[in-house]
Write a protein that holds these residues in place. Structure first.
Motif, PDB file in Angstrom:
ATOM      1  N   ARG A  95     -13.688  29.125  -5.166  1.00 57.27           N
ATOM      2  CA  ARG A  95     -14.595  28.974  -3.812  1.00 57.27           C
ATOM      3  C   ARG A  95     -13.806  28.066  -2.558  1.00 57.27           C
ATOM      4  NH1 ARG A  95     -19.176  27.642  -7.865  1.00 57.27           N
ATOM      5  NH2 ARG A  95     -19.946  29.860  -7.687  1.00 57.27           N
ATOM      6  N   TYR A  96     -14.199  28.023  -1.196  1.00 56.41           N
ATOM      7  CA  TYR A  96     -14.140  27.351  -0.347  1.00 56.41           C
ATOM      8  C   TYR A  96     -15.079  27.191   0.953  1.00 56.41           C
ATOM      9  CZ  TYR A  96     -12.058  25.712   4.002  1.00 56.41           C
ATOM     10  OH  TYR A  96     -11.145  24.499   5.205  1.00 56.41           O
ATOM     11  N   VAL A 133      -5.621  31.963  -0.021  1.00 53.14           N
ATOM     12  CA  VAL A 133      -6.867  32.518   0.236  1.00 53.14           C
ATOM     13  C   VAL A 133      -6.912  32.377   2.157  1.00 53.14           C
ATOM     14  CG1 VAL A 133      -8.729  30.723  -0.294  1.00 53.14           C
ATOM     15  CG2 VAL A 133      -7.942  31.442  -1.794  1.00 53.14           C
ATOM     16  N   ASN A 134      -7.853  32.234   2.661  1.00 57.60           N
ATOM     17  CA  ASN A 134      -7.950  31.966   4.190  1.00 57.60           C
ATOM     18  C   ASN A 134      -8.507  30.892   4.202  1.00 57.60           C
ATOM     19  OD1 ASN A 134      -7.800  32.552   7.446  1.00 57.60           O
ATOM     20  ND2 ASN A 134      -9.434  32.944   6.660  1.00 57.60           N
ATOM     21  N   ALA A 135      -8.430  29.934   5.492  1.00 55.53           N
ATOM     22  CA  ALA A 135      -9.265  28.414   4.830  1.00 55.53           C
ATOM     23  C   ALA A 135      -9.419  28.161   5.777  1.00 55.53           C
ATOM     24  CB  ALA A 135      -8.648  27.400   4.102  1.00 55.53           C
ATOM     25  N   VAL A 191     -13.648  32.281  -2.355  1.00 56.98           N
ATOM     26  CA  VAL A 191     -12.487  33.666  -2.148  1.00 56.98           C
ATOM     27  C   VAL A 191     -11.300  33.477  -2.815  1.00 56.98           C
ATOM     28  CG1 VAL A 191     -12.547  31.427   0.047  1.00 56.98           C
ATOM     29  CG2 VAL A 191     -11.366  31.036  -2.603  1.00 56.98           C
ATOM     30  N   ARG A 192     -11.986  33.259  -4.535  1.00 51.51           N
ATOM     31  CA  ARG A 192     -10.904  34.822  -5.176  1.00 51.51           C
ATOM     32  C   ARG A 192     -12.125  34.550  -6.554  1.00 51.51           C
ATOM     33  NH1 ARG A 192      -5.385  33.983  -8.918  1.00 51.51           N
ATOM     34  NH2 ARG A 192      -5.345  35.706  -9.431  1.00 51.51           N
ATOM     35  N   LYS A 213     -17.801  29.266  -0.708  1.00 44.88           N
ATOM     36  CA  LYS A 213     -17.566  30.699   0.216  1.00 44.88           C
ATOM     37  C   LYS A 213     -16.960  30.645  -1.626  1.00 44.88           C
ATOM     38  CE  LYS A 213     -19.259  30.757   4.928  1.00 44.88           C
ATOM     39  NZ  LYS A 213     -18.682  31.446   6.267  1.00 44.88           N
ATOM     40  N   GLU A 257      -4.926  27.894   5.629  1.00 41.05           N
ATOM     41  CA  GLU A 257      -4.573  28.709   3.690  1.00 41.05           C
ATOM     42  C   GLU A 257      -4.108  28.375   2.989  1.00 41.05           C
ATOM     43  OE1 GLU A 257      -2.286  33.067   4.518  1.00 41.05           O
ATOM     44  OE2 GLU A 257      -0.980  31.378   5.984  1.00 41.05           O
TER      45      GLU A 257
END
Length: 236
Positions: A180-181, A156-158, A186-187, A184, A135
């Motif tokens: 994006r991560y 953020v979950n990563a 993410v925020r 996708k 994260e």
């Protein structure tokens, strides 16, 4: 080379040479020890930690002496900035052990002291890998770095953050910031108080910050602590 919906590629570095491209980047040399630091450690950005090898920018962590450490930073201040568009970094992140890796933007004219919103410029942290697990935080700073400083952060979950390469992206328009991560979102930020309207420049760094999880004293200080960056690309 622009991606779908991204527009034209206006800036890129694939790090395919043997040295940092001085036409695009400045490598910093300065002490960065936090005034609030309480563990007795000091740290610097040092050019000796920054290199280009095997198609990557590499930023190492090193010991300069007892309790004194070096990370590194490159930025494009005065050489490239942009207002609105999409930026993407492809990065391999080291484990977090008293240091973190960051990909971020900074307002070219700096943060306006006391500003009550980000319109006049912000620090936009696409990623600070400050957690030992998979994260990170995506953060917007504005109002200067003194008493008027304001920040908006989201955890953020990563998945797989510290394993292999990952893309870190931001799409920035007058109405939205989409972080994006690995492609996708993410925020997503739509509050106009959090969106810069002025030119910003990209930065890559390794930071030896006290609030990063773990202790720098336990970091291996070898290539296992190195940040690797495959590319930086900006579309408008």
């Amino acid at each position: 080379m622009g991606g779908v919906g991204r527009g034209a590629l206006v800036f890129s570095d694939e790090f395919n040479g043997s040295v940092v491209d001085a036409a695009k980047w400045t490598v910093r040399d300065e002490e960065r020890t936090e005034p609030s630091r309480t563990d007795g450690f000091r740290w610097w950005y040092k050019p000796s930690t920054v290199r280009v090898a095997e198609g990557n920018l590499a930023i190492d962590i090193a010991a300069l002496g007892h309790g004194v450490y070096a990370g590194g930073r490159i930025d494009s201040h005065g050489k490239f900035d942009f207002t609105y568009g999409t930026i993407e970094f492809r990065i391999r992140f080291p484990p977090t052990q008293g240091h973190l890796s960051a990909a971020w933007l900074q307002a070219s004219r700096g943060l306006a002291d006391g500003a009550r919103n980000a319109a006049r410029g912000a620090e936009i942290d696409l990623i600070e890998s400050n957690f030992a697990g998979d994260e990170y935080t995506a953060t917007i700073h504005y109002g200067g770095y003194g008493a008027g400083h304001i920040k908006s952060a989201q955890r953020v979950n990563a998945p797989g953050l510290h394993s292999g390469y990952h893309t870190i992206g931001l799409s920035w328009s007058p109405s939205t910031l989409e972080f994006r991560y690995d492609g996708k979102p993410v925020r997503t930020v739509t509050d106009p108080a959090l969106i810069s309207t002025v030119a910003e420049f990209p930065i890559l760094s390794q930071e030896i910050l006290q609030w990063a999880q773990g202790s720098i004293a336990d970091a291996p200080l070898d290539r296992a602590s190195t940040l690797y960056v495959d590319y930086v690309r900006v579309w408008q």
